[in-house]
Scaffold this active site. Sequence first.
Site, PDB file in Angstrom:
ATOM      1  CB  CYS A 112       3.517  -1.430  -3.285  1.00  0.00           C
ATOM      2  SG  CYS A 112       2.873  -2.935  -3.309  1.00  0.00           S
ATOM      3  CG  HIS A 216       0.794  -0.211   0.281  1.00  0.00           C
ATOM      4  ND1 HIS A 216       0.173   0.501  -0.958  1.00  0.00           N
ATOM      5  CD2 HIS A 216       0.819  -1.516  -0.090  1.00  0.00           C
ATOM      6  CE1 HIS A 216       0.234  -0.154  -1.949  1.00  0.00           C
ATOM      7  NE2 HIS A 216       0.266  -1.490  -1.499  1.00  0.00           N
ATOM      8  CD  GLU A 218       0.533   4.010   0.172  1.00  0.00           C
ATOM      9  OE1 GLU A 218       1.636   3.599   0.407  1.00  0.00           O
ATOM     10  OE2 GLU A 218      -0.255   3.243  -0.447  1.00  0.00           O
TER      11      GLU A 218
END
Length: 246
Positions: A112, A216, A218
């Site tokens: 990001c 993202h 994660e």
Amino acid sequence: MMQPIKPVIGITSSIVNHDGIPSVNLHEKYIRSVTKAGGIPIVIPTGTEDMPEVWTSICNGIILSSGEDIDPHSYQANPEPRIQKTNEKRDLIEMGLVKNALNQKKPIFAICRGITMQNVALGGTVIQDIETNNPNAIKHFQQAARPNPTHEIQIGDDSQLFQILKSSTFRVNSMHHQAIDKLAPGLKIVAVAPDGIIEAVEGVDKSSLWLAIQWHPEEMASEDPAMQGLFKAFIDKCTLAKEKSF
Ligand code: MN
């Protein structure tokens, strides 16, 4: 036989006010994704300019994480009206980490904010606000839940990203209003959104510039094995780089 020592992964962080007190902040999902992939995470704070060299030397890989907008001063530009919160000290630390990771041959995974930060560290620039600058922009700051994929990306088949995901299209989440503008030397575009926004870049050669992505993983990793697979591939790369250094 002894278990190999796991690679140490330094993850950068931001500063946010918590109960009115400036505090070090990193979303815990980064820690979880790195741990699950077999790495040992440590959090890198914002410090002084002599610190990135030391931090890089004790880590086997670096994750540039999400957070504030890139300070336009970091790429010799003035702020446009829709710039959000910036943190010039963090920019300086992360530029130092990129420089030292290249010198010390430690892999970087940029996520990001990280993709724009790495691009600036290497001499590129940033679109300060996608909606202001691209009249054909799709929605890159989703209202949907953070782990939910909302837009498609096209992936070049001559890329590691393609080798890991084994697909030329993928749907990703999107929580950014900035993106790469002028691409820095040493990087190649490996994925784009339908409106042309750059969603992933890799190093031109097999250097520290492993993979940088605008979404993202994660947030998606606990529900999407392919996204956890990105962390696994990064940890494998760091393990390999670590073994080569002895
Ligand atoms: Mn996006």
